[in-house]
Scaffold this active site. Structure first.
Site, mmCIF file in Angstrom:
data_model
loop_
_atom_site.group_PDB
_atom_site.id
_atom_site.type_symbol
_atom_site.label_atom_id
_atom_site.label_comp_id
_atom_site.label_asym_id
_atom_site.label_seq_id
_atom_site.Cartn_x
_atom_site.Cartn_y
_atom_site.Cartn_z
ATOM 1 N N GLY A 512 87.157 13.782 -44.922
ATOM 2 C CA GLY A 512 86.966 14.854 -45.589
ATOM 3 C C GLY A 512 86.659 14.117 -47.314
ATOM 4 O O GLY A 512 87.130 13.007 -47.559
ATOM 5 N N GLY A 514 88.020 15.579 -50.644
ATOM 6 C CA GLY A 514 88.707 16.578 -51.254
ATOM 7 C C GLY A 514 88.136 16.648 -52.648
ATOM 8 O O GLY A 514 87.142 15.885 -52.981
ATOM 9 N N GLY A 515 88.709 17.617 -53.407
ATOM 10 C CA GLY A 515 88.293 17.984 -54.765
ATOM 11 C C GLY A 515 88.168 16.525 -55.760
ATOM 12 O O GLY A 515 87.458 16.560 -56.617
ATOM 13 N N PHE A 516 89.042 15.746 -55.327
ATOM 14 C CA PHE A 516 89.315 14.683 -56.285
ATOM 15 C C PHE A 516 89.200 13.227 -55.689
ATOM 16 O O PHE A 516 89.405 12.284 -56.089
ATOM 17 C CB PHE A 516 90.966 14.737 -56.694
ATOM 18 N N PRO A 518 87.842 11.035 -51.671
ATOM 19 C CA PRO A 518 87.776 11.013 -50.091
ATOM 20 C C PRO A 518 89.113 11.259 -49.538
ATOM 21 O O PRO A 518 90.064 10.627 -50.049
ATOM 22 C CB PRO A 518 87.061 9.612 -49.810
ATOM 23 N N VAL A 519 89.433 11.707 -48.408
ATOM 24 C CA VAL A 519 90.516 11.431 -47.430
ATOM 25 C C VAL A 519 90.177 10.761 -45.983
ATOM 26 O O VAL A 519 89.275 10.983 -45.392
ATOM 27 C CB VAL A 519 90.885 12.804 -47.125
ATOM 28 N N ASP A 630 95.906 27.653 -56.555
ATOM 29 C CA ASP A 630 94.452 27.213 -55.809
ATOM 30 C C ASP A 630 94.665 27.633 -54.453
ATOM 31 O O ASP A 630 94.185 26.576 -53.432
ATOM 32 C CB ASP A 630 94.031 25.755 -56.250
#
Ligand code: NAG
Ligand code: NAG
Ligand code: NAG
Ligand code: NAG
Ligand code: NAG
Ligand code: NAG
Ligand code: NAG
Length: 823
Positions: A512, A514-516, A518-519, A630
Site C-alpha cells: 500500500g 500510506g499518506g506518508f 509506501p508500506v 484522523d
C-alpha cells in the site's frame, strides 16, 4: 457442416485419453476428458483443462497458471455455455476445428469455428506462452501463422504476448470483457477496448455506450501522460501504432515473473503480479486510482485534480456553468468561458497553456501529423473558429479539438500540455494565477488562556519526542539509558533484518501507499509477518510527526490499536515496523459490493464496538489523553479474525490531564470525517474524534462513503441523508443493501441513532466514548433524540460564519489556513 465431422469422430475413432499425464498437444485421434485429473500442460507455466470457478459446479475448459496454487484462469473457452456435469470432452477435428462436446447429450457445447481447408495434420497445442493454438504438424510453426489461437480471443485477462487493439489491415479487434461474477465467467457488463480514431486511447465502457474510464491518449511513453501504466519494476508496457497495427501489450521485465492485466467483474482494471512469498496476487497498478479517474467527473471544460478540495476546478478564464450545482458538488454542468469568443473580430482570441494534463476526450478532434511545430499547430487551430484547443504530442503530432473538452485531469507530475483557446480579454488579465486548494478563511480564537494551553501542549510534546529521538539517533546509548527515559521501550530493527524480511523492499511486497510513503509486507526469520511503513524522504510527515507517532504508539497497548513492533532511523531513512494485518483496512470491505457481502451485521457490530473500545482507551484509559484526529475507514485495520485495530497516529495529539480542547492552525485530517469546529476553526477535542466515529458508524451501517455520497432526490451528504431518514421514521432504509437479511433491527437502529448522536453539530451535545460504549453494550438503553448533524448539507466548506462552536471569539484575527487532506 460441423455435425457430420463430429459424428464421424465420435463414433468411428477410438479415442486415446490420458489419466493424469501432462502432454502439450492433442491430435485429432485424441481427446481430453473431464475426469478431474487430465491436463494439458505447456512446459512449466500454463495448464489447460476442465475447471469450476469457486462455489460453482459448472465445468469450463480453461487455461490457468501452472505454478499459482490459487487457480487463476486467464482464458475460458466455453465461458458462455457451461457443462453442468463432468461429461465434457475436448478434441480437435481433422480440419482443425476445436470442439467441446457434451458426451452425455452428444451435443457440441463450444466450437472454435476454425475448420480450414489448409489444415493438414492439425494439432492443438498449448504453448509455453499460454497461447492455445491450432497448427499444422510440420508446418511453419514459429511464424505465428496459426490456424487459430486463443490469444486472438481474449476473455478478461491479458498476459504477455496478448494484445488489446486492432489489426488495421484485417479489421480484427482484440479486447477484454469482464466476467459476470467470480462464479460465472460469461461475458459481463464491462469491456475495455482501444478506440483507434484520432488519438488512440483505451476506453472502459459499461454496456455499449456508457464510458466509465479512459486511459487518455498514448503520448509515446504512456497513456494520458499520467503515472498509471508507466514504467515500473514488474512489466514494460508496449504500444504499437503504425499503419498495420494499433495495440497495447506488455512484457514482464523478468522472465520468471507471473503477471496479468485483468478487467475485474466489478469493472476494476488492475495489473497484478503473483507474490510467491505471500502466496497471493498483489495489485501493482489499479487504473481507476481515484475519483478523478471517473469519466467526465467535472463536466465539460472542468479540470479534476485529486489534490484540490473539492476535486473539480474550472480552468482560468472559465467559470461554472451552474454555480449552484457546482457548489453543491454536482460538477456535471462543467464550465463555460467567462467571455465568449467573438469570431467576427479580426483576432479571435488566443491560447492559455495548461500543463501536466491528461488530454481531454471529445467526439470531435483532428490529428494533423503534418503540422510539426507548435506555431503551425496554433495557426491550424486559429484558422477555424470552432477550434477550442490544441496540443502538440510526441506520438501523433498536432491535435486540435472541436466541441466541448471532457474528462481533463491534472497530475502533479507527468502529463501533457494543452493550449485552450479563450477571448483575448481573458488572456490579458493576470489575476488568474492561482488555482490552489480551497483556502478556508478562518477566524481563530486568540485568547490568552488558549494560547497558553497550546504552548504548554507544544512544549510538552517537544520534550517528549526529543528525548525519544535522541535515543533513536544514538543507538549506542541504548545500554546506558537512564531509568527516567521511559519514553521509548521499543526495539530498534537493523536494516539487514528489514531488507531480508521484505526481500529488499521488492515491488511485489508493497502492500500500500500510506499518506506518508509506501508500506511493505515482510516476514521475519521467526515467521512473524510485519508491515513496514517506509517514510518517503519528501513525505509530508516530517521528523516531528514521525517521532510523535513513535512516542505515542510505543506507549499504547490495546487489542484494538495496531501494535508497533519497532522502528528504524538512520539519517533520512525512517521506518516503522507494525504487526501485519492480513485483512488490510475496513475501507476495502464496507465500500466494496463484493467484499461487503461477506461482512455480516454481527461482524460489523463487533467492529463498531472494537473501534469504540480502542478510541475510549485513547481518550481516557491510556496514560496520555490522545486525540487521534484522523479516524477514518482506511485507518481501521483488520486482523485475520476481522478484529478492528486503529492505526496511523501521524496526526494524533496528546493532551494534558486537565486539558479538554486545543486549536491548531494546521488543519490536517480527512475530508468527510472532520467535525465542523475542527474543519472551520481548527478546534479539536475528544469530541472531534467522536464526530469522526459517528461518521464511521453510519458508513459501516450503510456501506456508503460520507464524502462523495450521492442521492438522486436531494443534495444531502450521508449524514444529512441519515438524518432525513431518521426524521421521516425510515431509518432502516439506511441499511447497506448488500448486508444479509434479516438483521437484528433494534441493534441496527441503536447504531444509527448512536451514529447520529455522535455527529451532532455542537460538540457538547455529542456523547463521550464511555457513554457510547454503554449505549452499545446495554440491551435497551434510553438514547436521547439526536439533534441536527454538523455538515449535513454543506458538501464543502464555504463560509465560516455559519460555524457554531458554542463560543464567541474574544478577539479574532483572520488567518488563512490551507485545508490539507491525507488520502
Ligand atoms: C463459497 O461459499 C462459501 C459458503 O457459502 C463461502 O464461505 C465462500 O466465501 C464462497 N467463496 C466464494 C469465492 O465466493
Ligand atoms: C463418451 O461416452 C461413451 C458412452 O457413454 C463412452 O463409451 C465413451 O468412451 C465416451 N467418450 C469419451 C471421449 O470419454
Ligand atoms: C462459432 O460459430 C457459431 C455459429 O455461427 C457461433 O454461435 C459461435 O459463437 C462461434 N464460436 C466462437 C468461439 O466464436
Ligand atoms: C507495425 O509494428 C509491428 C510491430 O512492431 C511490426 O511488426 C510491423 O511490421 C509494423 N508495420 C509497419 C507498416 O510499420
Ligand atoms: C475482482 O475484485 C474482487 C474484489 O476486489 C476480487 O476478490 C476478485 O478476485 C477480482 N477478480 C478477478 C478476476 O481478479
Ligand atoms: C463581435 O465583434 C464585432 C466587431 O468588433 C461586433 O460588431 C459585434 O457586436 C461583436 N459581437 C459580440 C457578440 O460581441
Ligand atoms: C471548422 O471545423 C469544423 C469541424 O471540423 C468544420 O465542420 C467546419 O467546416 C470548419 N470551419 C471552417 C471555416 O473551416
Amino acid at each position: 457442416m460441423l455435425l457430420p465431422i463430429t459424428f464421424f469422430i465420435f463414433t468411428s475413432l477410438p479415442f486415446f485419453t490420458w489419466p493424469s499425464v501432462a502432454v502439450d498437444t492433442i491430435a485429432p485421434n485424441q481427446a481430453l476428458t473431464d475426469n478431474g485429473e487430465t491436463l494439458v500442460s505447456s512446459g512449466e507455466r500454463f495448464e489447460l483443462g476442465f475447471f469450476s470457478p469457486p462455489n460453482s459446479s459448472n465445468r469450463y475448459v480453461g487455461i490457468w497458471f501452472n505454478n499459482v496454487p490459487q487457480q487463476t484462469p486467464v482464458w475460458v473457452a466455453n465461458k458462455n455455455n457451461p457443462i453442468t456435469d463432468s461429461s465434457g470432452v475436448l478434441s480437435i477435428t481433422a480440419t482443425g476445428n476445436i470442439i467441446i462436446n457434451n458426451n452425455r447429450t452428444n451435443s457440441i457445447v463450444w466450437s472454435s469455428n476454425s475448420s480450414s481447408t489448409t489444415a493438414s495434420n492439425p494439432v492443438l497445442q498449448l504453448l509455453d506462452s499460454g497461447n492455445l493454438v491450432v497448427k499444422n504438424v510440420g508446418g511453419n510453426d514459429n511464424s505465428g501463422n496459426y490456424l487459430w489461437q486463443s490469444f486472438d480471443h481474449p476473455c478478461d485477462t491479458l498476459i504477455p504476448g496478448m494484445k488489446l487493439g486492432w489489426n488495421l489491415g484485417t479489421g480484427q479487434e482484440w479486447y477484454i470483457t469482464s466476467w459476470k461474477s467470480l462464479q460465472d465467467p460469461s461475458s459481463g457488463d464491462y469491456t475495455y477496448r482501444l478506440d483507434p480514431h484520432g488519438l488512440p486511447q483505451l476506453v472502459l465502457r459499461q454496456g455499449y455506450s456508457t464510458v466509465e474510464y479512459r486511459s487518455g491518449p498514448w503520448d509515446g511513453v504512456r497513456f494520458g501522460g499520467g503515472p498509471e501504466l508507466g514504467q515500473n519494476p514488474v512489466f514494460s508496457p508496449i504500444f504499437v501504432f503504425n499503419a498495420s497495427y494499433v495495440y497495447y501489450s506488455f512484457e514482464n521485465n523478468v522472465d520468471s515473473t507471473i503477471s496479468r492485466f485483468v478487467l475485474n467483474q466489478s469493472s476494476l482494471l488492475q495489473h497484478l503480479t503473483w507474490n510467491q512469498g505471500r502466496g497471493e496476487w498483489v495489485d501493482i497498478i489499479t487504473l481507476q486510482g481515484d475519483n478523478c479517474d471517473t469519466y467526465a467527473l467535472c463536466g465539460p471544460y472542468g479540470i479534476c485534480n485529486i489534490n484540490y478540495t473539492p476535486d473539480c476546478e474550472c480552468p482560468d478564464g472559465f467559470t461554472p456553468r451552474l454555480p449552484q450545482d457546482w457548489n453543491g458538488l454536482d460538477w456535471s454542468g462543467g464550465c463555460v468561458p467567462k467571455t465568449q469568443l467573438n469570431c467576427s473580430t479580426p483576432e479571435p482570441g488566443g491560447f492559455r497553456k495548461f500543463s501536466r494534463l491528461k488530454l481531454p476526450d471529445t467526439s470531435n478532434f483532428l490529428v494533423d501529423a503534418t503540422a510539426t511545430s507548435p506555431e503551425e499547430c496554433e495557426a491550424a487551430c486559429l484558422r477555424n473558429c470552432s477550434c477550442v484547443a490544441y496540443a502538440k504530442t510526441e506520438a501523433s503530432g498536432c491535435v486540435v479539438w472541436f466541441g466541448e473538452l471532457l474528462d481533463i485531469r491534472e497530475y502533479n507530475e507527468g502529463g501533457q500540455d494543452l493550449f485552450i483557446r479563450m477571448a483575448a480579454s481573458e488572456l490579458g488579465s493576470n489575476n488568474n494565477a492561482k488555482r490552489t486548494a480551497v483556502i478556508a478563511s478562518v477566524s481563530v480564537v486568540s485568547g490568552v488562556l488558549l494560547l497558553g494551553l497550546i504552548s504548554y501542549c507544544i512544549i510538552r510534546k517537544r520534550t517528549a519526542w526529543w528525548r525519544g529521538a535522541q535515543r533513536l539517533e544514538n543507538p549506542n546509548q541504548e545500554n546506558n539509558q537512564s531509568a527516567e527515559d521511559e519514553d521509548l521501550e521499543l526495539p530498534l530493527f537493523d536494516l539487514v533484518t528489514i531488507t531480508t524480511a521484505t526481500t529488499n523492499f521488492s515491488f511485489t511486497n508493497k502492500i500500500g501507499e500510506g499518506g506518508f510513503g509506501p508500506v511493505y509486507w515482510g516476514k521475519l526469520s521467526t515467521g512473524q509477518e510485519i508491515a513496514v511503513k517506509r517514510l518517503s524522504k519528501d513525505s509530508g510527515q516530517g521528523l516531528k510527526e514521525f517521532k510523535n507517532e513513535i512516542v505515542l504508539i510505543a506507549k499504547l497497548q490495546h487489542r484494538n490499536l495496531v501494535r508497533l513492533l519497532g522502528c528504524y532511523i538512520h539519517g533520512e531513512e525512517r521506518m516503522l515496523i507494525y504487526e501485519y494485518m492480513p485483512n488490510k483496512s475496513l475501507e476495502l470491505f464496507i465500500f466494496n459490493q463484493i467484499r461487503g457481502t461477506s461482512l455480516h451485521w454481527q461482524k460489523r457490530f463487533d467492529i463498531i464496538v472494537g473501534i469504540a473500545r480502542g478510541l475510549l482507551y485513547l481518550h481516557r484509559d491510556s496514560r496520555l489523553r490522545i486525540i487521534h484526529r484522523d479516524l477514518k475507514a482506511s485507518n481501521i485495520l483488520l486482523d485475520s479474525e476481522m478484529n478492528p485495530k486503529i492505526s496511523d497516529f501521524g496526526l494524533a495529539r496528546t493532551f494534558g490531564g486537565d486539558q479538554h480542547e486545543a486549536s491548531t492552525n494546521r488543519i490536517m485530517g480527512t475530508y468527510g470525517y472532520m467535525s465542523p469546529e475542527y474543519a472551520i476553526d481548527g478546534i479539536f477535542s475528544v469530541k472531534s474524534d467522536v464526530f469522526s466515529f459517528g461518521v464511521l458508524v453510519l458508513e459501516i451501517v450503510s456501506g456508503k462513503k460520507n464524502r462523495g455520497f450521492y442521492h438522486p432526490d436531494h443534495d444531502l451528504n450521508l449524514l444529512g441523508h441519515a438524518w432525513k431518514l431518521w426524521n421521516e421514521g425510515n431509518p432502516m432504509k439506511l441499511m447497506d443493501a448488500y448486508m444479509e437479511n434479516p438483521v437484528p433491527t433494534s441493534q441496527l437502529l441503536r447504531c444509527i441513532q448512536l451514529g447520529l448522536l455522535c455527529v451532532q453539530q455542537r460538540p457538547e451535545d455529542r456523547p463521550t466514548m464511555s457513554s457510547v460504549l454503554v449505549m452499545l453494550d446495554s440491551e435497551n438503553p434510553m438514547l436521547p433524540q439526536p439533534k441536527q448533524p454538523g455538515f449535513y448539507s454543506e458538501r464543502f466548506l464555504v463560509d465560516t460564519e455559519s460555524s457554531s462552536t458554542g463560543k464567541k471569539p474574544q478577539t479574532s484575527n483572520e488567518l488563512t489556513v490551507t485545508m490539507l487532506h491525507g488520502r
